[in-house]
Design a protein around this motif. Sequence first.
Motif, PDB file in Angstrom:
ATOM      1  N   GLU A  46      68.658  72.917  24.588  1.00 18.89           N
ATOM      2  CA  GLU A  46      70.068  72.831  24.992  1.00 18.89           C
ATOM      3  C   GLU A  46      70.550  74.126  25.675  1.00 18.89           C
ATOM      4  O   GLU A  46      71.221  74.080  26.705  1.00 18.89           O
ATOM      5  CB  GLU A  46      70.928  72.498  23.766  1.00 18.89           C
ATOM      6  N   THR A  47      70.171  75.270  25.110  1.00 21.20           N
ATOM      7  CA  THR A  47      70.629  76.534  25.713  1.00 21.20           C
ATOM      8  C   THR A  47      70.048  76.672  27.125  1.00 21.20           C
ATOM      9  O   THR A  47      70.755  77.076  28.048  1.00 21.20           O
ATOM     10  CB  THR A  47      70.222  77.729  24.821  1.00 21.20           C
ATOM     11  N   ASP A  48      68.777  76.283  27.285  1.00 22.92           N
ATOM     12  CA  ASP A  48      68.157  76.318  28.625  1.00 22.92           C
ATOM     13  C   ASP A  48      68.887  75.381  29.578  1.00 22.92           C
ATOM     14  O   ASP A  48      69.112  75.714  30.742  1.00 22.92           O
ATOM     15  CB  ASP A  48      66.682  75.893  28.551  1.00 22.92           C
ATOM     16  N   GLY A  73      76.356  75.020  22.581  1.00 20.53           N
ATOM     17  CA  GLY A  73      75.205  74.342  21.970  1.00 20.53           C
ATOM     18  C   GLY A  73      75.241  74.424  20.459  1.00 20.53           C
ATOM     19  O   GLY A  73      75.012  73.441  19.744  1.00 20.53           O
ATOM     20  N   GLU A  74      75.570  75.576  19.948  1.00 13.66           N
ATOM     21  CA  GLU A  74      75.605  75.797  18.505  1.00 13.66           C
ATOM     22  C   GLU A  74      76.834  75.137  17.873  1.00 13.66           C
ATOM     23  O   GLU A  74      76.797  74.729  16.716  1.00 13.66           O
ATOM     24  CB  GLU A  74      75.593  77.300  18.206  1.00 13.66           C
ATOM     25  N   GLN A  75      77.899  75.035  18.645  1.00 16.33           N
ATOM     26  CA  GLN A  75      79.106  74.377  18.120  1.00 16.33           C
ATOM     27  C   GLN A  75      78.801  72.920  17.788  1.00 16.33           C
ATOM     28  O   GLN A  75      79.226  72.391  16.765  1.00 16.33           O
ATOM     29  CB  GLN A  75      80.233  74.470  19.165  1.00 16.33           C
ATOM     30  N   GLY A 149      72.055  87.160  22.547  1.00 14.64           N
ATOM     31  CA  GLY A 149      70.717  87.222  23.153  1.00 14.64           C
ATOM     32  C   GLY A 149      69.865  86.076  22.642  1.00 14.64           C
ATOM     33  O   GLY A 149      70.122  85.549  21.556  1.00 14.64           O
ATOM     34  N   ARG A 150      68.830  85.719  23.438  1.00 13.07           N
ATOM     35  CA  ARG A 150      68.004  84.565  23.073  1.00 13.07           C
ATOM     36  C   ARG A 150      67.407  84.753  21.677  1.00 13.07           C
ATOM     37  O   ARG A 150      66.970  85.838  21.322  1.00 13.07           O
ATOM     38  CB  ARG A 150      66.883  84.352  24.100  1.00 13.07           C
ATOM     39  N   GLY A 151      67.421  83.671  20.943  1.00 16.33           N
ATOM     40  CA  GLY A 151      66.915  83.734  19.569  1.00 16.33           C
ATOM     41  C   GLY A 151      67.926  84.352  18.598  1.00 16.33           C
ATOM     42  O   GLY A 151      67.601  84.652  17.453  1.00 16.33           O
ATOM     43  N   GLY A 152      69.171  84.511  19.057  1.00 14.51           N
ATOM     44  CA  GLY A 152      70.170  85.267  18.300  1.00 14.51           C
ATOM     45  C   GLY A 152      70.658  84.634  17.010  1.00 14.51           C
ATOM     46  O   GLY A 152      71.279  85.316  16.182  1.00 14.51           O
TER      47      GLY A 152
HETATM   48  N1  ASP Z   1      70.234  78.735  21.048  1.00  8.30           N
HETATM   49  C1  ASP Z   1      69.938  80.130  21.283  1.00  8.30           C
HETATM   50  C2  ASP Z   1      68.644  80.257  22.074  1.00  8.30           C
HETATM   51  O1  ASP Z   1      68.050  79.253  22.451  1.00  8.30           O
HETATM   52  C3  ASP Z   1      69.910  80.936  20.029  1.00  8.30           C
HETATM   53  C4  ASP Z   1      68.843  80.550  19.028  1.00  8.30           C
HETATM   54  O2  ASP Z   1      68.275  79.466  19.114  1.00  8.30           O
HETATM   55  O3  ASP Z   1      68.581  81.355  18.123  1.00  8.30           O
HETATM   56  O4  ASP Z   1      68.220  81.337  22.353  1.00  8.30           O
END
Ligand code: ASP
Length: 409
Positions: A46-48, A73-75, A149-152
């Motif tokens: 989704e973020t992509d 996306g997170e909401q 940041g990605r992976g946040g």
């Molecule tokens: N959705 C964000 C990402 O893809 C954050 C995460 O997944 O941790 O980077």
Amino acid sequence: MTLIVQKYGGTSVANIERINAVADRVSRMRSAGNDMVVVVSAMSGETDRLLRLATEVHPNPPPRELDVLIATGEQETAALLSMALQQRGHDARSYMGHQVHILTDNVHGKARIRMIDDARVRKDLGRGRVVVVAGFQGVDEEGNITTLGRGGSDTTAVAMAAALKADECQIYTDVDGVYTADPRIVPDARRLDRITVEEMLELASLGAKVLQTRSVQFAGRYKVPLRVLSSFDEGPGTLITFEEHAMEDILISGIAYARDEAKLTVTDVPDRPGVAWTLFAEIGAANIDVDMIVQNVGADGLTDMTFTVHRADYDKALKILKKVAQALSAGDVIGDDKIVKISVVGVGMRSHAGIAATAFRALSDEGINIQMISTSEIKISVVVEEKYLELGVRALHSAFGLAGPPAAG
Ligand code: ASP
Ligand code: ADP
Ligand code: MG
């Protein structure tokens, strides 16, 4: 009461079925009497997708607006999980970063958490509520939405756990723990029962994306009990430990890699005080992070300066460098964005000689040329051609005898 903060990554909330499975797990743990705070990522991809949409309307999306967009996306997953929990008879509440008040600086796209006001969450927990928090996002002092940041979302979870002094922070993902190398690349990689926070920090910052680097920094600073687990299977996962010498008997804990690197060389730079400063001041002013730096001084008073940057910054760095090279009356600027960095990490390196030789020999046996080397107390990194990524990671993994049956739980 035990307070547990759990985080579910993108694949763990990828669709309604998965969200229901997460709700079942949270429900079980809540019914067993635990206080539960759950941090969620956006559905995988989704973020992509949101990032792609942005570039369709603007080639260089304004960072503030981009954060407003990608925070959605997170909401979505937070609200859905909260509903699924209510459907299971729990009193659940979902919150966005600004509502929980995850205060960050204003660096859009890679904001740092400054403070979390835990009052609201504590009040809900006191009422027996399950609190669901949208990961990856915060708010700056002016009320602007920021992202970490990605992976946040990992960092949201560990920071929440630190603020709430949780008994454990559990990161649920699509692998059942931290492995000796990315199991997608090394099929016989082994799950580690435990890893020191120091080693985990190195692995994360050298590219092992199982935990975002900042989340490990938080865990170290606030001594957050942190565990990586699979949301698909039951198991003990990997515990991040704080004992300095817990793994002394283990030489190397893992191999990490980073694909998104690029290399730049300026040739024939005059060898005199101030040139490195001139070069890197310009690069730094453009907000480009420099990773490895190598300088070779020739006998003729000229030197070659090579360094690596994030691949996303490659074009920008190349442009700046051409300008600076001209100003310094240097030679050519040569760029290469088809390189990767592979690293060997282990606290055992401190007390053992010959680790570098073993690593270099393993690569040489496979005919892999090393372009750059950098070392610290507990890691050795090499830059190699991109096409050797898999081969190089596997060669190092087996050279240090890391393969083996899964660690006993
Ligand atoms: N959705 C964000 C990402 O893809 C954050 C995460 O997944 O941790 O980077
Ligand atoms: P999530 O979406 O749950 O946050 P990520 O994709 O960010 O998950 O991180 C999990 C992935 O990290 C795994 O699927 C794996 O491919 C990768 N990975 C890289 N290095 C390692 C490692 N040393 N141990 C475990 N997983 C690793
Ligand atoms: Mg992740």
